[in-house]
Design a protein around this motif. Structure first.
Motif, PDB file in Angstrom:
ATOM      1  N   LEU A  71      -9.297  -2.511  -7.215  1.00 45.38           N
ATOM      2  CA  LEU A  71      -7.859  -2.421  -6.981  1.00 45.38           C
ATOM      3  C   LEU A  71      -7.132  -2.285  -8.303  1.00 45.38           C
ATOM      4  O   LEU A  71      -7.435  -3.003  -9.254  1.00 45.38           O
ATOM      5  CB  LEU A  71      -7.362  -3.694  -6.274  1.00 45.38           C
ATOM      6  CG  LEU A  71      -8.179  -4.186  -5.076  1.00 45.38           C
ATOM      7  CD1 LEU A  71      -7.635  -5.512  -4.579  1.00 45.38           C
ATOM      8  CD2 LEU A  71      -8.179  -3.143  -3.969  1.00 45.38           C
ATOM      9  N   ALA A  74     -14.421  -3.885  -3.872  1.00 45.96           N
ATOM     10  CA  ALA A  74     -13.099  -3.256  -3.799  1.00 45.96           C
ATOM     11  C   ALA A  74     -12.538  -3.220  -5.211  1.00 45.96           C
ATOM     12  O   ALA A  74     -12.435  -4.258  -5.866  1.00 45.96           O
ATOM     13  CB  ALA A  74     -12.176  -4.049  -2.882  1.00 45.96           C
ATOM     14  N   LYS A 124       0.851  -1.192   0.000  1.00 46.50           N
ATOM     15  CA  LYS A 124       0.000   0.000   0.000  1.00 46.50           C
ATOM     16  C   LYS A 124       0.887   1.242   0.000  1.00 46.50           C
ATOM     17  O   LYS A 124       0.533   2.269  -0.538  1.00 46.50           O
ATOM     18  CB  LYS A 124      -0.871   0.035   1.252  1.00 46.50           C
ATOM     19  CG  LYS A 124      -2.045  -0.893   1.220  1.00 46.50           C
ATOM     20  CD  LYS A 124      -2.832  -0.810   2.494  1.00 46.50           C
ATOM     21  CE  LYS A 124      -3.572   0.494   2.597  1.00 46.50           C
ATOM     22  NZ  LYS A 124      -4.719   0.451   3.510  1.00 46.50           N
ATOM     23  N   ASP A 153      -7.271  -9.134   3.212  1.00 48.25           N
ATOM     24  CA  ASP A 153      -7.642  -7.771   3.615  1.00 48.25           C
ATOM     25  C   ASP A 153      -8.935  -7.310   2.947  1.00 48.25           C
ATOM     26  O   ASP A 153      -9.529  -6.326   3.375  1.00 48.25           O
ATOM     27  CB  ASP A 153      -6.512  -6.786   3.301  1.00 48.25           C
ATOM     28  CG  ASP A 153      -5.351  -6.949   4.262  1.00 48.25           C
ATOM     29  OD1 ASP A 153      -5.534  -6.650   5.458  1.00 48.25           O
ATOM     30  OD2 ASP A 153      -4.274  -7.402   3.829  1.00 48.25           O
ATOM     31  N   TYR A 154      -9.348  -8.013   1.910  1.00 46.06           N
ATOM     32  CA  TYR A 154     -10.580  -7.676   1.182  1.00 46.06           C
ATOM     33  C   TYR A 154     -11.617  -8.788   1.322  1.00 46.06           C
ATOM     34  O   TYR A 154     -12.511  -8.917   0.489  1.00 46.06           O
ATOM     35  CB  TYR A 154     -10.244  -7.387  -0.286  1.00 46.06           C
ATOM     36  CG  TYR A 154      -9.240  -6.255  -0.380  1.00 46.06           C
ATOM     37  CD1 TYR A 154      -9.653  -4.934  -0.266  1.00 46.06           C
ATOM     38  CD2 TYR A 154      -7.884  -6.514  -0.527  1.00 46.06           C
ATOM     39  CE1 TYR A 154      -8.739  -3.896  -0.300  1.00 46.06           C
ATOM     40  CE2 TYR A 154      -6.956  -5.477  -0.558  1.00 46.06           C
ATOM     41  CZ  TYR A 154      -7.393  -4.174  -0.441  1.00 46.06           C
ATOM     42  OH  TYR A 154      -6.485  -3.145  -0.463  1.00 46.06           O
ATOM     43  N   LYS A 177     -15.655  -9.109   0.282  1.00 46.08           N
ATOM     44  CA  LYS A 177     -15.971  -8.137  -0.756  1.00 46.08           C
ATOM     45  C   LYS A 177     -15.756  -8.765  -2.137  1.00 46.08           C
ATOM     46  O   LYS A 177     -14.943  -9.663  -2.303  1.00 46.08           O
ATOM     47  CB  LYS A 177     -15.065  -6.906  -0.655  1.00 46.08           C
ATOM     48  CG  LYS A 177     -15.341  -6.043   0.558  1.00 46.08           C
ATOM     49  CD  LYS A 177     -14.524  -4.777   0.493  1.00 46.08           C
ATOM     50  CE  LYS A 177     -14.791  -3.892   1.675  1.00 46.08           C
ATOM     51  NZ  LYS A 177     -15.731  -2.824   1.388  1.00 46.08           N
ATOM     52  N   ASP A 229     -13.754 -15.489  -2.664  1.00 41.30           N
ATOM     53  CA  ASP A 229     -12.415 -15.585  -3.270  1.00 41.30           C
ATOM     54  C   ASP A 229     -12.319 -16.597  -4.405  1.00 41.30           C
ATOM     55  O   ASP A 229     -11.258 -17.184  -4.638  1.00 41.30           O
ATOM     56  CB  ASP A 229     -11.336 -15.852  -2.207  1.00 41.30           C
ATOM     57  CG  ASP A 229     -11.192 -14.674  -1.256  1.00 41.30           C
ATOM     58  OD1 ASP A 229     -11.580 -13.554  -1.634  1.00 41.30           O
ATOM     59  OD2 ASP A 229     -10.682 -14.875  -0.139  1.00 41.30           O
ATOM     60  N   LYS A 279     -14.035  -8.309  -5.562  1.00 44.00           N
ATOM     61  CA  LYS A 279     -12.811  -7.596  -5.916  1.00 44.00           C
ATOM     62  C   LYS A 279     -12.673  -7.507  -7.432  1.00 44.00           C
ATOM     63  O   LYS A 279     -12.723  -8.516  -8.114  1.00 44.00           O
ATOM     64  CB  LYS A 279     -11.590  -8.310  -5.311  1.00 44.00           C
ATOM     65  CG  LYS A 279     -11.601  -8.235  -3.795  1.00 44.00           C
ATOM     66  CD  LYS A 279     -10.972  -9.434  -3.117  1.00 44.00           C
ATOM     67  CE  LYS A 279     -11.711 -10.727  -3.184  1.00 44.00           C
ATOM     68  NZ  LYS A 279     -12.813 -10.939  -2.234  1.00 44.00           N
TER      69      LYS A 279
END
Length: 172
Positions: free
Chosen positions: A86, A84, A36, A46-47, A50, A144, A52
Motif C-alpha cells: 500500500l 498487500a 480508495k 480490509d487487509y 495478509k 496486525d 502489509k
C-alpha cells in the motif's frame, strides 16, 4: 489532542513537527480509514490475514515519492498474493489514479488520507506545518502486529528498500 513530536524530521534541513504517537515494532498496528476513491474507504481489516507493506509518501508527484512507489511496485510482483503493498499519501484519489496510470503502477494499491488525516495521526507521520505525510515504511504481519518501522529523518531521503523487503520476506 494528539502528541506533537519535534526534532525528529526535517525538509531540506528545516525542522518539521510530526503529529501522533510513534509506532514501534511489536505494537498492534493502529486502525485507519483511507480513501480508495472519493466515496469508498478501507481500513486495516480490509487487509486481514495478509502481510502489509505500507509505504508512506508526501506526494506521488515528487521525485523521491515517484521512485519509491515505482520500486515497491516492482518488488510487489515477487512477493505473492499474501502481501498487500500500500502507498499512502494525501494526494486526492483522482490524482493517485492518474499518476498510477501514467506510471504503469499496477501492483501497489494507492490510498489517500486527504479527508481526515486519520492515518497520519494514527501512525505519527502527519506533518503539522504542511499537512502532508512524512516519508516512512511500516511492515505489519498477518496478525496486525508491526514488524518493521522506518521513519525517515529527512523528507527528501529514500527509505531503506532492501530492509523493508527483507522484513516482508521473513513473514511470508
Amino acid at each position: 489532542m494528539a502528541q506533537e513530536r519535534t526534532g525528529v524530521a526535517t525538509l531540506k534541513g528545516n525542522p518539521l513537527t510530526l503529529v501522533g504517537n510513534e509506532v514501534k515494532v511489536g505494537d498492534k498496528a493502529p486502525d485507519f480509514q483511507l480513501n480508495k476513491d472519493l466515496m469508498n474507504q478501507v481500513s486495516l481489516s480490509d487487509y486481514a490475514g495478509k502481510v502489509k507493506l505500507i509505504s508512506v509518501v508526501p506526494s506521488l508527484d515528487t521525485g523521491v515519492c515517484d521512485a519509491q512507489t515505482r520500486r515497491f511496485n516492482e518488488e510487489a510482483a515477487n512477493l505473492g498474493d499474501n502481501v498487500a503493498v500500500l502507498t499512502v499519501s494525501v494526494d486526492l484519489p483522482m490524482a493517485q489514479a492518474r499518476w498510477c496510470g501514467a506510471a504503469g503502477i499496477d501492483k501497489v494499491v494507492t490510498l489517500s488520507d486527504y479527508k481526515t488525516r486519520n492515518f497520519g495521526e494514527a501512525y505519527g507521520v502527519l506533518i503539522k506545518e504542511v499537512q502532508l505525510l512524512m516519508r516512512s515504511i511500516f511492515v505489519i504481519d498477518a496478525n496486525d502486529t508491526v514488524q518493521y518501522v522506518e521513519y525517515l529523518g529527512e523528507m527528501t531521503n529514500h527509505p531503506n528498500y532492501e530492509s523493508a523487503i527483507e522484513a516482508v520476506k521473513k513473514l511470508v
